[in-house]
Write a protein that holds these residues in place. Sequence first.
Motif, short mmCIF file in Angstrom:
data_model
loop_
_atom_site.label_atom_id
_atom_site.label_comp_id
_atom_site.label_asym_id
_atom_site.label_seq_id
_atom_site.Cartn_x
_atom_site.Cartn_y
_atom_site.Cartn_z
N ILE A 212 0.85 -1.19 0.00
CA ILE A 212 0.00 0.00 0.00
C ILE A 212 0.89 1.24 0.00
CG2 ILE A 212 -1.70 1.34 1.30
CD1 ILE A 212 -2.82 -1.22 2.40
N THR A 213 0.67 2.13 -0.95
CA THR A 213 1.47 3.35 -1.04
C THR A 213 0.69 4.60 -0.66
OG1 THR A 213 0.93 3.56 -3.40
CG2 THR A 213 2.96 2.38 -2.82
N GLU A 214 -0.64 4.57 -0.88
CA GLU A 214 -1.43 5.78 -0.64
C GLU A 214 -2.90 5.40 -0.46
OE1 GLU A 214 -0.97 9.81 -2.88
OE2 GLU A 214 -2.63 8.76 -3.87
N ILE A 215 -3.60 6.22 0.32
CA ILE A 215 -5.04 6.09 0.46
C ILE A 215 -5.66 7.40 0.01
CG2 ILE A 215 -6.99 5.77 2.03
CD1 ILE A 215 -3.54 4.44 2.94
N GLU A 216 -6.59 7.32 -0.93
CA GLU A 216 -7.28 8.51 -1.42
C GLU A 216 -8.67 8.57 -0.77
OE1 GLU A 216 -9.09 10.40 -5.56
OE2 GLU A 216 -7.67 8.72 -5.63
N ILE A 217 -8.92 9.67 -0.06
CA ILE A 217 -10.19 9.84 0.65
C ILE A 217 -10.98 10.95 -0.02
CG2 ILE A 217 -11.29 10.19 2.88
CD1 ILE A 217 -8.55 9.66 4.19
N PRO A 218 -12.10 10.64 -0.66
CA PRO A 218 -12.91 11.69 -1.29
C PRO A 218 -13.45 12.66 -0.23
CG PRO A 218 -13.51 9.53 -2.12
CD PRO A 218 -12.63 9.30 -0.93
N LEU A 219 -13.46 13.93 -0.56
CA LEU A 219 -14.03 14.93 0.34
C LEU A 219 -15.55 14.90 0.24
CD1 LEU A 219 -11.66 17.96 -0.32
CD2 LEU A 219 -11.81 16.63 1.79
N LEU A 220 -16.20 15.08 1.36
CA LEU A 220 -17.64 15.22 1.35
C LEU A 220 -18.01 16.58 0.78
CD1 LEU A 220 -18.38 13.74 4.87
CD2 LEU A 220 -19.10 12.75 2.70
N PRO A 221 -19.11 16.69 0.07
CA PRO A 221 -19.54 17.99 -0.45
C PRO A 221 -19.74 18.99 0.67
CG PRO A 221 -20.79 16.21 -1.46
CD PRO A 221 -20.02 15.59 -0.34
N GLU A 222 -19.51 20.26 0.36
CA GLU A 222 -19.73 21.31 1.35
C GLU A 222 -21.14 21.20 1.92
OE1 GLU A 222 -17.73 23.53 2.51
OE2 GLU A 222 -16.06 23.75 1.11
N GLY A 223 -21.23 21.35 3.22
CA GLY A 223 -22.52 21.30 3.88
C GLY A 223 -22.93 19.92 4.37
N VAL A 248 -24.49 12.73 6.05
CA VAL A 248 -25.77 13.05 5.40
C VAL A 248 -25.76 14.49 4.91
CG1 VAL A 248 -27.06 11.42 6.84
CG2 VAL A 248 -26.92 13.82 7.52
N ARG A 249 -26.53 14.71 3.86
CA ARG A 249 -26.84 16.06 3.40
C ARG A 249 -28.32 16.29 3.62
NH1 ARG A 249 -24.60 17.74 -2.33
NH2 ARG A 249 -24.92 19.79 -1.40
N LEU A 250 -28.66 17.49 4.08
CA LEU A 250 -30.04 17.82 4.42
C LEU A 250 -30.56 18.97 3.57
CD1 LEU A 250 -29.77 17.73 8.32
CD2 LEU A 250 -30.86 16.01 6.87
N ASP A 251 -31.83 18.88 3.27
CA ASP A 251 -32.56 20.00 2.68
C ASP A 251 -33.77 20.21 3.58
OD1 ASP A 251 -33.81 21.92 1.20
OD2 ASP A 251 -34.18 20.67 -0.56
N GLY A 252 -33.64 21.13 4.53
CA GLY A 252 -34.66 21.27 5.55
C GLY A 252 -34.66 20.04 6.43
N CYS A 282 -35.80 10.75 2.56
CA CYS A 282 -36.76 10.53 3.63
C CYS A 282 -36.61 11.65 4.67
CB CYS A 282 -36.59 9.16 4.29
SG CYS A 282 -35.30 9.05 5.53
N ARG A 283 -37.63 11.82 5.47
CA ARG A 283 -37.62 12.87 6.48
C ARG A 283 -36.83 12.44 7.71
NH1 ARG A 283 -40.86 17.02 5.37
NH2 ARG A 283 -42.46 16.73 3.75
N VAL A 284 -36.35 13.45 8.43
CA VAL A 284 -35.71 13.21 9.71
C VAL A 284 -36.82 12.83 10.69
CG1 VAL A 284 -34.38 14.23 11.58
CG2 VAL A 284 -33.85 14.82 9.20
N ALA A 320 -26.27 7.97 16.02
CA ALA A 320 -25.40 8.70 15.09
C ALA A 320 -26.22 9.52 14.12
CB ALA A 320 -24.51 7.71 14.33
N LEU A 321 -27.33 8.98 13.63
CA LEU A 321 -28.19 9.72 12.72
C LEU A 321 -28.83 10.91 13.43
CD1 LEU A 321 -29.91 6.73 10.88
CD2 LEU A 321 -28.41 8.44 9.83
N GLU A 322 -29.24 10.73 14.65
CA GLU A 322 -29.81 11.83 15.43
C GLU A 322 -28.78 12.95 15.62
OE1 GLU A 322 -33.01 9.32 18.17
OE2 GLU A 322 -31.03 9.85 18.98
N THR A 323 -27.54 12.56 15.81
CA THR A 323 -26.48 13.55 16.02
C THR A 323 -26.25 14.39 14.78
OG1 THR A 323 -25.38 12.15 17.66
CG2 THR A 323 -24.04 13.87 16.61
N VAL A 324 -26.15 13.76 13.62
CA VAL A 324 -25.83 14.53 12.40
C VAL A 324 -27.02 15.31 11.87
CG1 VAL A 324 -23.92 13.08 11.67
CG2 VAL A 324 -26.23 12.51 10.92
N THR A 325 -28.23 14.87 12.20
CA THR A 325 -29.41 15.56 11.67
C THR A 325 -30.05 16.53 12.67
OG1 THR A 325 -30.93 13.81 12.39
CG2 THR A 325 -29.99 13.62 10.17
N GLY A 326 -29.57 16.48 13.90
CA GLY A 326 -30.20 17.29 14.94
C GLY A 326 -31.34 16.59 15.61
#
Length: 329
Positions: A212-223, A248-252, A282-284, A320-326
């Motif tokens: 193993i020489t390198e690990i590439e970690i994709p960045l999460l989208p802003e927000g 997770v990404r949220l829209d409202g 789905c809704r929170v 964990a879901l409650e934490t990231v979604t409020g």
Amino acid sequence: MHPFEYERAAAADEAVMTVSRDRQASYLAGGTTQLDLMKDGVLSPGRLVDITRLPLRGIRHTATSVHVGALTTMEELAADPVLTERLPVVREALLLGASPQLRNMATIGGNLLQRARCRYFRDPAVAACNKRDPGSGCAAITGTQRMHAILGTSAHCIALHASDLAVPLMALDAVVRVLGADGPRPIPLTRFYLPPGSTPDVENILTHGELITEIEIPLLPEGTRSHYLKVRDRVSYEFALTSAAVAVRLDGDMITEARVALGGVGTIPWRAWDTETLLRCCRVDAENFRTAAEAAVEGAVPLPGTAFKVELAKRTLIRALETVTGGPP
């Protein structure tokens, strides 16, 4: 400890050729687990090729990803400011994964390749271990099972994959870049690990000598919000009973994108694909979270000593879901 030859590699391709040509040779990096297993007589390499001085250490950033040299330590990666801002789920897993002393020694590549924490695998006095001695049986199936897996198990092995870091990296679609005798190749982490099946001794798709020489970690989208939750018997330096990496990404109050992986429950870091599908659009909502958590452990095969993990894994994911979604309104 079994006698062995030691040599220090001057270049990555030189190290690869040396190990590829010798079935008894292994790489040596941080050695935080490897040397313990050698002292216990579980591993007996005939030759150790020290790669610690190869130029495989460091972190670089692009607009879409973080590239981590395989010899970068856990502590170095955890201190990277981009992780704090864009990948908190990875940083949290690193900080919860080991003591400060070990984080300053253990490498990222080595962490992904750490061996099972099964007490029977690590005790040569136990004859029945298919991971250590193929065809000998699995003492864990009839023994003490508390720290074993419920997902991805087989009649030949129930050993748990213990890496904390691998859990969020699995959820993020990280890529492992390796160098072998035939040249370099990228391997998606989602294809890197192999469940035990009938060959528990084969833990990943690397061929002998590949490095193993390198690990590439994709960045999460802003927000995007992310979190790693680890449940364990004690707060200080303990392996997970269950864990969850969530982004997770949220829209409202609607979830538009979700990534989920579980730790402490699988023979490999466990990507919860069905859960992700259920969470998208789905809704929170407490009921939605419970349904998604049920899907995450679908197919679990608990034994008496691991039966508690089914419900605990669901509760861990819900928290964990409650934490990231409020949390549900």
